[in-house]
Design an enzyme around this catalytic site. Sequence first.
Site, PDB file in Angstrom:
ATOM      1  N   LYS A  10       1.443  38.691  32.238  1.00 17.86           N
ATOM      2  CA  LYS A  10       2.670  38.418  32.982  1.00 17.86           C
ATOM      3  C   LYS A  10       3.866  38.359  32.024  1.00 17.86           C
ATOM      4  O   LYS A  10       3.701  38.359  30.796  1.00 17.86           O
ATOM      5  CB  LYS A  10       2.502  37.114  33.779  1.00 17.86           C
ATOM      6  CG  LYS A  10       1.347  37.170  34.807  1.00 17.86           C
ATOM      7  CD  LYS A  10       1.456  36.084  35.888  1.00 17.86           C
ATOM      8  CE  LYS A  10       0.541  34.923  35.692  1.00 17.86           C
ATOM      9  NZ  LYS A  10       0.490  33.992  36.854  1.00 17.86           N
ATOM     10  N   TYR A  50       1.446  39.943  45.283  1.00 18.36           N
ATOM     11  CA  TYR A  50       1.336  38.603  45.861  1.00 18.36           C
ATOM     12  C   TYR A  50       1.573  38.746  47.362  1.00 18.36           C
ATOM     13  O   TYR A  50       2.661  38.481  47.864  1.00 18.36           O
ATOM     14  CB  TYR A  50       2.334  37.649  45.196  1.00 18.36           C
ATOM     15  CG  TYR A  50       1.990  37.370  43.747  1.00 18.36           C
ATOM     16  CD1 TYR A  50       0.812  36.702  43.411  1.00 18.36           C
ATOM     17  CD2 TYR A  50       2.818  37.786  42.705  1.00 18.36           C
ATOM     18  CE1 TYR A  50       0.472  36.463  42.082  1.00 18.36           C
ATOM     19  CE2 TYR A  50       2.484  37.538  41.372  1.00 18.36           C
ATOM     20  CZ  TYR A  50       1.308  36.876  41.071  1.00 18.36           C
ATOM     21  OH  TYR A  50       0.970  36.641  39.762  1.00 18.36           O
ATOM     22  N   ASN A 151       1.476  30.815  33.040  1.00 22.30           N
ATOM     23  CA  ASN A 151       0.098  30.755  32.544  1.00 22.30           C
ATOM     24  C   ASN A 151      -0.394  32.109  32.054  1.00 22.30           C
ATOM     25  O   ASN A 151      -1.589  32.360  31.984  1.00 22.30           O
ATOM     26  CB  ASN A 151      -0.833  30.144  33.600  1.00 22.30           C
ATOM     27  CG  ASN A 151      -0.762  30.895  34.913  1.00 22.30           C
ATOM     28  OD1 ASN A 151      -0.214  31.990  34.975  1.00 22.30           O
ATOM     29  ND2 ASN A 151      -1.339  30.334  35.969  1.00 22.30           N
ATOM     30  N   HIS A 154      -2.656  37.053  35.001  1.00 21.39           N
ATOM     31  CA  HIS A 154      -3.257  37.097  36.341  1.00 21.39           C
ATOM     32  C   HIS A 154      -4.595  37.810  36.208  1.00 21.39           C
ATOM     33  O   HIS A 154      -4.709  38.785  35.465  1.00 21.39           O
ATOM     34  CB  HIS A 154      -2.374  37.891  37.314  1.00 21.39           C
ATOM     35  CG  HIS A 154      -3.141  38.300  38.542  1.00 21.39           C
ATOM     36  ND1 HIS A 154      -3.287  37.475  39.621  1.00 21.39           N
ATOM     37  CD2 HIS A 154      -3.858  39.430  38.816  1.00 21.39           C
ATOM     38  CE1 HIS A 154      -4.054  38.075  40.528  1.00 21.39           C
ATOM     39  NE2 HIS A 154      -4.406  39.259  40.067  1.00 21.39           N
ATOM     40  N   GLU A 165      -5.931  45.169  44.296  1.00 23.93           N
ATOM     41  CA  GLU A 165      -4.917  45.030  43.239  1.00 23.93           C
ATOM     42  C   GLU A 165      -4.917  46.237  42.291  1.00 23.93           C
ATOM     43  O   GLU A 165      -3.852  46.669  41.845  1.00 23.93           O
ATOM     44  CB  GLU A 165      -5.183  43.741  42.450  1.00 23.93           C
ATOM     45  CG  GLU A 165      -4.925  42.485  43.289  1.00 23.93           C
ATOM     46  CD  GLU A 165      -5.461  41.204  42.641  1.00 23.93           C
ATOM     47  OE1 GLU A 165      -6.012  41.276  41.518  1.00 23.93           O
ATOM     48  OE2 GLU A 165      -5.340  40.139  43.264  1.00 23.93           O
TER      49      GLU A 165
HETATM   50  P1  GDP Z   1      -4.657  31.852  39.566  1.00 22.59           P
HETATM   51  O1  GDP Z   1      -5.599  32.744  40.319  1.00 22.59           O
HETATM   52  O2  GDP Z   1      -5.368  30.886  38.648  1.00 22.59           O
HETATM   53  O3  GDP Z   1      -3.564  32.622  38.836  1.00 22.59           O
HETATM   54  O4  GDP Z   1      -3.911  30.924  40.626  1.00 22.59           O
HETATM   55  P2  GDP Z   1      -3.457  31.202  42.142  1.00 22.59           P
HETATM   56  O5  GDP Z   1      -3.899  32.549  42.609  1.00 22.59           O
HETATM   57  O6  GDP Z   1      -3.852  30.021  42.929  1.00 22.59           O
HETATM   58  O7  GDP Z   1      -1.866  31.169  42.019  1.00 22.59           O
HETATM   59  C1  GDP Z   1      -1.180  32.308  41.539  1.00 22.59           C
HETATM   60  C2  GDP Z   1      -0.127  31.880  40.544  1.00 22.59           C
HETATM   61  O8  GDP Z   1       0.870  31.102  41.211  1.00 22.59           O
HETATM   62  C3  GDP Z   1      -0.596  30.970  39.424  1.00 22.59           C
HETATM   63  O9  GDP Z   1      -1.166  31.671  38.344  1.00 22.59           O
HETATM   64  C4  GDP Z   1       0.688  30.280  39.022  1.00 22.59           C
HETATM   65  O10 GDP Z   1       1.484  31.108  38.174  1.00 22.59           O
HETATM   66  C5  GDP Z   1       1.429  30.140  40.349  1.00 22.59           C
HETATM   67  N1  GDP Z   1       1.235  28.850  41.040  1.00 22.59           N
HETATM   68  C6  GDP Z   1       0.133  28.482  41.752  1.00 22.59           C
HETATM   69  N2  GDP Z   1       0.287  27.275  42.324  1.00 22.59           N
HETATM   70  C7  GDP Z   1       1.537  26.855  41.977  1.00 22.59           C
HETATM   71  C8  GDP Z   1       2.313  25.659  42.288  1.00 22.59           C
HETATM   72  O11 GDP Z   1       1.883  24.746  42.980  1.00 22.59           O
HETATM   73  N3  GDP Z   1       3.568  25.585  41.760  1.00 22.59           N
HETATM   74  C9  GDP Z   1       4.098  26.572  41.000  1.00 22.59           C
HETATM   75  N4  GDP Z   1       5.350  26.378  40.540  1.00 22.59           N
HETATM   76  N5  GDP Z   1       3.417  27.707  40.684  1.00 22.59           N
HETATM   77  C10 GDP Z   1       2.142  27.868  41.165  1.00 22.59           C
HETATM   78 MG    MG Z   2      -5.174  34.027  41.948  1.00 18.85          MG
END
Ligand code: GDP
Ligand code: MG
Length: 188
Positions: A10, A50, A151, A154, A165
Amino acid sequence: MKERTLILLKPDAVQRAIIGELLQRFEKTGLKIIGLKMVQATDAIAGEHYANDEAWLLSVGEKTKKSYESKGLKLDKTPHELGQNVRQMLIAFLKSSPTVAVCLEGHGAIEKIRSVIGSTAPIAATPGTIRGDYSLDSYQLADTKRRAITNLVHASDSKDNAEREIKIWFKSDELCPYERVDEFLLYG
Ligand code: GDP
Ligand code: MG
């Protein structure tokens, strides 16, 4: 037996100049890079990645709620509203700088890469994982600053999502399946 997964380095990974270090971690797993490109994401590509998908919005929203509750904090919003907020922040973030898209192939690619990257919030990610080693962000810090959690990576979380994807980021002729010389050691 061999599955494929989609990884994005990212904008925070690109800006911190650790593209090479992160690619090295992926290569060292034994998984094979079969697609690699740098992309400046548009609204269309970020919005497709997304997706405005109810299951995804709820899963992100519920994960967020749980993280807050585990710290004794309360959130007034529903999981759906939280998911929508996160989606908008992610789309804005993904467009903020180039992204590197990587397609990896190999045995258990999705599960292996999820364990290499670590859990969503770097503050709680295990040391040795990418998110645990290279970042300190948390749900609370990111939400206070009204931005996506930084983080770095992805990675697809299921076969269906991986197939969906990969098609967003790569045309079929941009993927290059090939044999690697160490495969007889890795696969027997
Ligand atoms: P991943 O699969 O571990 O990347 O997590 P998810 O698919 O649940 O969420 C996608 C991305 O959204 C995450 O990698 C974070 O960058 C962001 N994100 C997820 N939850 C939150 C949240 O509660 N607050 C914020 N600010 N960002 C979030
Ligand atoms: Mg995810």
